[in-house]
Design an enzyme around this catalytic site. Structure first.
Site, PDB file in Angstrom:
ATOM      1  N   THR A  26      31.165   9.344  57.121  1.00 53.60           N
ATOM      2  CA  THR A  26      30.644   8.421  56.145  1.00 53.60           C
ATOM      3  C   THR A  26      30.708   7.192  56.376  1.00 53.60           C
ATOM      4  O   THR A  26      31.755   6.706  56.613  1.00 53.60           O
ATOM      5  CB  THR A  26      31.182   9.302  54.784  1.00 53.60           C
ATOM      6  OG1 THR A  26      30.988  10.523  54.539  1.00 53.60           O
ATOM      7  CG2 THR A  26      30.652   8.403  53.510  1.00 53.60           C
ATOM      8  N   ARG A  52      24.938  22.678  50.668  1.00 53.24           N
ATOM      9  CA  ARG A  52      26.166  22.085  50.422  1.00 53.24           C
ATOM     10  C   ARG A  52      26.155  20.367  50.151  1.00 53.24           C
ATOM     11  O   ARG A  52      25.485  19.812  50.792  1.00 53.24           O
ATOM     12  CB  ARG A  52      27.250  22.246  51.890  1.00 53.24           C
ATOM     13  CG  ARG A  52      28.369  21.913  51.529  1.00 53.24           C
ATOM     14  CD  ARG A  52      28.763  20.455  52.419  1.00 53.24           C
ATOM     15  NE  ARG A  52      30.077  19.987  52.364  1.00 53.24           N
ATOM     16  CZ  ARG A  52      30.406  18.768  52.740  1.00 53.24           C
ATOM     17  NH1 ARG A  52      29.564  17.809  53.089  1.00 53.24           N
ATOM     18  NH2 ARG A  52      32.007  18.398  52.839  1.00 53.24           N
ATOM     19  N   THR A  57      36.525   9.147  53.168  1.00 53.53           N
ATOM     20  CA  THR A  57      35.767   9.917  54.143  1.00 53.53           C
ATOM     21  C   THR A  57      36.659  11.036  54.630  1.00 53.53           C
ATOM     22  O   THR A  57      37.803  11.078  54.342  1.00 53.53           O
ATOM     23  CB  THR A  57      35.467   8.844  55.329  1.00 53.53           C
ATOM     24  OG1 THR A  57      34.633   9.564  56.446  1.00 53.53           O
ATOM     25  CG2 THR A  57      36.847   8.501  55.903  1.00 53.53           C
ATOM     26  N   GLY A  59      35.061  16.588  52.654  1.00 53.79           N
ATOM     27  CA  GLY A  59      34.663  16.145  51.289  1.00 53.79           C
ATOM     28  C   GLY A  59      35.359  17.307  50.298  1.00 53.79           C
ATOM     29  O   GLY A  59      35.891  16.853  49.003  1.00 53.79           O
TER      30      GLY A  59
HETATM   31  N1  ASP Z   1      33.116  13.141  53.178  1.00 56.75           N
HETATM   32  C1  ASP Z   1      31.759  13.661  54.046  1.00 56.75           C
HETATM   33  C2  ASP Z   1      31.403  15.106  53.277  1.00 56.75           C
HETATM   34  O1  ASP Z   1      32.402  15.711  53.064  1.00 56.75           O
HETATM   35  C3  ASP Z   1      31.998  13.572  55.262  1.00 56.75           C
HETATM   36  C4  ASP Z   1      32.390  12.343  56.005  1.00 56.75           C
HETATM   37  O2  ASP Z   1      33.059  11.567  55.470  1.00 56.75           O
HETATM   38  O3  ASP Z   1      32.046  12.071  57.098  1.00 56.75           O
HETATM   39  O4  ASP Z   1      30.193  15.340  53.437  1.00 56.75           O
END
Ligand code: ASP
Length: 332
Positions: free
Chosen positions: A192, A220, A243, A246
């Site tokens: 993210t 999801r 990040t 999640g």
């Molecule tokens: N936090 C994000 C999620 O769970 C994934 C990520 O940080 O890349 O969707």
């Protein structure tokens, strides 16, 4: 004297280094550690997660030099990442869910605690701008799925196929390996972009946007569009974003937790570290459980921390334009 008044009164004396332990009205023990008294906040300043943050920060920085607010800066900063077809974890070119659909999550929050969010949004390249429209043009905070898409189109956003041939190829390769029932998370498939910025006025805003966990189960939604989990701002204190996995971030309301830890007097890095420790405490199995936080306080101090090695964030201020390796607890 009320705690806040007391702190203000002490601040005004500019006594250099001041460290005190204050027991609040309800008996809560709050440590105020203010070695910065008398110092000017370091602003403007921007931080954002992972390597793609470097380019995003540059655009956000330009916006702030043009006199735009931190809110504009974070929106236009992360749009760059969303529109980059080579980025596999955000917006256009992001890896799809199990069934090959790219579904996007994003949220934005400003210095007045206004916030907007979209989740499970499809075929719109810049979900962060839709999130801002939700914030500014509706009485709501969060819109999802088809409703969010219809709203975006009403607002002039254009539908687009976000599954690039390269991302499709990667997805098909994954399908051939038959990992369908248990998609795993690793260092490559979830990155993210979360961005925090403080402008010349000292106002902090944040943005967070992602295509989420690659090959996730259809439907999801992760932490990234959830205010308090993927992102939280309280302009009295600072901001944080997350990040990584999640699900783990949501369990502890991660970004809100980091901001509240800063409210208790912890520096940004320490606040991120304590939130990471809390995540570890709540999970028996830490395998593949990567989570990273970044945070900024009102002095323009920043920090980050992650469960595993490998997490970094991009920092831009008057002196720096660089990547910073976050500290961590476990080797990946
Ligand atoms: N936090 C994000 C999620 O769970 C994934 C990520 O940080 O890349 O969707």
């Amino acid at each position: 004297m009320k705690r806040r008044n007391f702190i203000t009164a002490v601040s005004l004396t500019s006594v250099g280094v001041f460290v005190a332990k204050i027991v609040g009205a309800k008996g809560d023990s709050i440590i105020e550690s203010s070695p910065n008294l008398g110092k000017e906040p370091n602003k403007p300043i921007i931080i954002s997660t992972w390597n793609h943050g470097l380019t995003a920060n540059k655009v956000a920085w330009k916006r702030m030099l043009m006199g735009n607010s931190s809110l504009d800066a974070v929106e236009f900063g992360v749009r760059v990442t969303e529109s980059d077809p080579d980025n596999r974890s955000v917006g256009l070119g992001g890896l799809p869910d199990r069934d090959g659909n790219v579904t996007l999550d994003a949220c934005i929050m400003d210095h007045e605690s206004n916030c907007g969010s979209v989740a499970y949004l499809q075929e719109i390249e810049n979900p962060i701008s839709v999130a801002r429209k939700v914030m500014e043009d509706t009485p709501h905070v969060m819109m999802v799925g088809k409703g969010a898409q219809d709203f975006a189109i009403e607002k002039g956003f254009v539908k687009k196929n976000l599954l690039t041939p390269e991302a499709k190829e990667e997805w098909m390769k994954w399908k051939r390996h038959k990992n369908i029932a248990t998609p795993t998370i690793n260092n490559e498939n979830h990155d993210t972009i979360g961005m925090l910025a403080m402008d010349e006025k000292g106002n902090i805003s944040g943005a967070c946007t992602t295509s989420g966990w690659a090959y996730k189960l259809p439907g999801r939604v992760g932490d990234s569009p959830i205010i308090g989990a993927g992102l939280f701002i309280d302009n009295e204190i600072g901001g944080a974003c997350a990040t990584g996995m999640g699900e783990a971030v949501i369990r502890i309301a991660g970004s809100h937790t980091v901001v509240e830890l800063m409210r208790q007097g912890h520096k940004p890095e320490e606040a991120c570290k304590l939130a990471v420790k809390r995540i570890q405490k709540k999970h028996k199995d830490l395998k593949n459980l990567q989570v990273g936080f970044i945070a900024m306080n009102k002095m323009g101090e920043v920090g980050g921390y992650s469960v595993y090695s490998g997490f970094n964030y991009a920092l831009k201020d008057k002196k720096n334009d660089k990547m910073v390796d976050a500290k961590y607890d476990l080797e990946w």
